[in-house]
Design a protein around this motif. Sequence first.
Motif, PDB file in Angstrom:
ATOM      1  N   UNK A 266     -13.570   3.220  21.439  1.00  0.00           N
ATOM      2  CA  UNK A 266     -12.448   4.089  21.835  1.00  0.00           C
ATOM      3  C   UNK A 266     -11.189   3.317  22.220  1.00  0.00           C
ATOM      4  N   UNK A 267     -11.361   2.174  22.878  1.00  0.00           N
ATOM      5  CA  UNK A 267     -10.189   1.381  23.251  1.00  0.00           C
ATOM      6  C   UNK A 267      -9.438   0.912  22.007  1.00  0.00           C
ATOM      7  N   UNK A 268     -10.174   0.392  21.023  1.00  0.00           N
ATOM      8  CA  UNK A 268      -9.532  -0.080  19.793  1.00  0.00           C
ATOM      9  C   UNK A 268      -8.832   1.071  19.077  1.00  0.00           C
ATOM     10  N   UNK A 269      -9.479   2.220  19.023  1.00  0.00           N
ATOM     11  CA  UNK A 269      -8.874   3.371  18.349  1.00  0.00           C
ATOM     12  C   UNK A 269      -7.574   3.765  19.026  1.00  0.00           C
ATOM     13  N   UNK A 270      -7.557   3.761  20.352  1.00  0.00           N
ATOM     14  CA  UNK A 270      -6.343   4.096  21.091  1.00  0.00           C
ATOM     15  C   UNK A 270      -5.231   3.089  20.801  1.00  0.00           C
ATOM     16  N   UNK A 271      -5.582   1.808  20.744  1.00  0.00           N
ATOM     17  CA  UNK A 271      -4.590   0.780  20.442  1.00  0.00           C
ATOM     18  C   UNK A 271      -4.079   0.891  19.009  1.00  0.00           C
ATOM     19  N   UNK A 272      -4.957   1.255  18.089  1.00  0.00           N
ATOM     20  CA  UNK A 272      -4.535   1.451  16.702  1.00  0.00           C
ATOM     21  C   UNK A 272      -3.537   2.610  16.590  1.00  0.00           C
ATOM     22  N   UNK A 273      -3.793   3.679  17.320  1.00  0.00           N
ATOM     23  CA  UNK A 273      -2.868   4.820  17.301  1.00  0.00           C
ATOM     24  C   UNK A 273      -1.491   4.419  17.822  1.00  0.00           C
ATOM     25  N   UNK A 274      -1.472   3.605  18.869  1.00  0.00           N
ATOM     26  CA  UNK A 274      -0.190   3.134  19.405  1.00  0.00           C
ATOM     27  C   UNK A 274       0.499   2.196  18.419  1.00  0.00           C
ATOM     28  N   UNK A 275      -0.265   1.307  17.811  1.00  0.00           N
ATOM     29  CA  UNK A 275       0.306   0.305  16.921  1.00  0.00           C
ATOM     30  C   UNK A 275       0.989   0.953  15.713  1.00  0.00           C
ATOM     31  N   UNK A 276       0.357   2.012  15.176  1.00  0.00           N
ATOM     32  CA  UNK A 276       0.858   2.623  13.946  1.00  0.00           C
ATOM     33  C   UNK A 276       1.469   4.002  14.188  1.00  0.00           C
ATOM     34  N   UNK A 277       1.888   4.266  15.413  1.00  0.00           N
ATOM     35  CA  UNK A 277       2.399   5.591  15.775  1.00  0.00           C
ATOM     36  C   UNK A 277       3.604   6.005  14.936  1.00  0.00           C
ATOM     37  N   UNK A 278       4.408   5.058  14.501  1.00  0.00           N
ATOM     38  CA  UNK A 278       5.624   5.373  13.747  1.00  0.00           C
ATOM     39  C   UNK A 278       5.402   5.397  12.236  1.00  0.00           C
ATOM     40  N   UNK A 279       4.152   5.216  11.802  1.00  0.00           N
ATOM     41  CA  UNK A 279       3.867   5.118  10.374  1.00  0.00           C
ATOM     42  C   UNK A 279       3.180   6.387   9.874  1.00  0.00           C
ATOM     43  N   UNK A 280       3.878   7.144   9.029  1.00  0.00           N
ATOM     44  CA  UNK A 280       3.285   8.338   8.442  1.00  0.00           C
ATOM     45  C   UNK A 280       2.255   8.011   7.374  1.00  0.00           C
TER      46      UNK A 280
ATOM     47  N   UNK B 105       0.813  -1.215   0.000  1.00  0.00           N
ATOM     48  CA  UNK B 105       0.000   0.000   0.000  1.00  0.00           C
ATOM     49  C   UNK B 105       0.846   1.265   0.000  1.00  0.00           C
ATOM     50  N   UNK B 106       0.295   2.317  -0.604  1.00  0.00           N
ATOM     51  CA  UNK B 106       0.838   3.662  -0.442  1.00  0.00           C
ATOM     52  C   UNK B 106       0.209   4.356   0.761  1.00  0.00           C
ATOM     53  N   UNK B 107      -1.005   3.934   1.096  1.00  0.00           N
ATOM     54  CA  UNK B 107      -1.742   4.586   2.173  1.00  0.00           C
ATOM     55  C   UNK B 107      -2.723   3.604   2.793  1.00  0.00           C
ATOM     56  N   UNK B 108      -2.768   3.604   4.133  1.00  0.00           N
ATOM     57  CA  UNK B 108      -3.702   2.767   4.885  1.00  0.00           C
ATOM     58  C   UNK B 108      -4.434   3.633   5.899  1.00  0.00           C
ATOM     59  N   UNK B 109      -5.748   3.459   5.975  1.00  0.00           N
ATOM     60  CA  UNK B 109      -6.552   4.109   7.012  1.00  0.00           C
ATOM     61  C   UNK B 109      -7.283   3.006   7.770  1.00  0.00           C
ATOM     62  N   UNK B 110      -7.044   2.923   9.064  1.00  0.00           N
ATOM     63  CA  UNK B 110      -7.745   1.954   9.910  1.00  0.00           C
ATOM     64  C   UNK B 110      -8.777   2.697  10.741  1.00  0.00           C
ATOM     65  N   UNK B 111      -9.811   1.979  11.190  1.00  0.00           N
ATOM     66  CA  UNK B 111     -10.897   2.653  11.899  1.00  0.00           C
ATOM     67  C   UNK B 111     -11.619   1.691  12.828  1.00  0.00           C
ATOM     68  N   UNK B 112     -12.284   2.259  13.812  1.00  0.00           N
ATOM     69  CA  UNK B 112     -13.166   1.489  14.679  1.00  0.00           C
ATOM     70  C   UNK B 112     -14.095   2.466  15.401  1.00  0.00           C
ATOM     71  N   UNK B 113     -15.213   1.945  15.899  1.00  0.00           N
ATOM     72  CA  UNK B 113     -16.106   2.786  16.703  1.00  0.00           C
ATOM     73  C   UNK B 113     -15.702   2.773  18.164  1.00  0.00           C
TER      74      UNK B 113
END
Length: 244
Positions: free
Chosen positions: A74-88, A64-72
């Motif tokens: 809040x816990x999952x969203x917070x974990x997603x932010x941590x998981x991909x924190x180093x990925x622009x 991929x050139x670009x990935x957008x992940x999502x969830x409704x």
Amino acid sequence: MSSGYDRVVQPAAGDGALENHLGGDEARNYRKYEYDMVAPHVGRSLLEIGSGLGHFAEQFLPRLDRLVVSDFDPYCVEQLKKRFAERDDVGVLQFALPTEIPLDDKVDTVVMMNVLEHIEDDAEALRSLARVTLPGGRIVIWVPGYMQLYGDFDRKVGHVRRYTPKTLADAVKRAELDIEVLKPINFLGGIAWWAAVRRGGVGYPDPRLVKIYDRTVVPMTRLIERFIRPPFGQTVFCVARVPG
């Protein structure tokens, strides 16, 4: 979300974790099965709906050139932010379908794995996704199949329905999308699900049985489905194209 893994998509209160029994280390072959079915239809930019902790979407990053992940959730969203924190090249969104999706730049592919069955107005949810998909882009839909398999597990995790190819086609057409691929898959899994959950009265999948199923039934299913289009299955798989 009958394959589950790490996802929690608006189930009945307190019961979302039941869906996790269908994934993780107990279902590596099934996770590969999912990926191999979906990957041929994914372009260069991907929005996944209901990403949970991000394990499934992460597999696509090398292509991929670009990935957008999502969830409704809040816990999952917070974990997603941590998981991909180093990925622009990865964005994280929080929203629930059907709604306007807070995405500025459209993607060429949307993937929703075991999400649509949780949503009352499924056609409107698909319209929301079409609005953030480029003309000619694809929406890949993976949903649990056949109301004959609907049981206590479905109720506990908030499934509004299970689909047939006909009922999923109806939702896709009401959303004014074109159908590229539409078929039942995981034929043997459907039989196993019916025996264990419907006839056997199992309230949720036993992780020990899931592990056995993953090692034996999934490889056999994949072999059979290379040569035969099954008449029904545990899952209905669809690739819808946005007109244009």
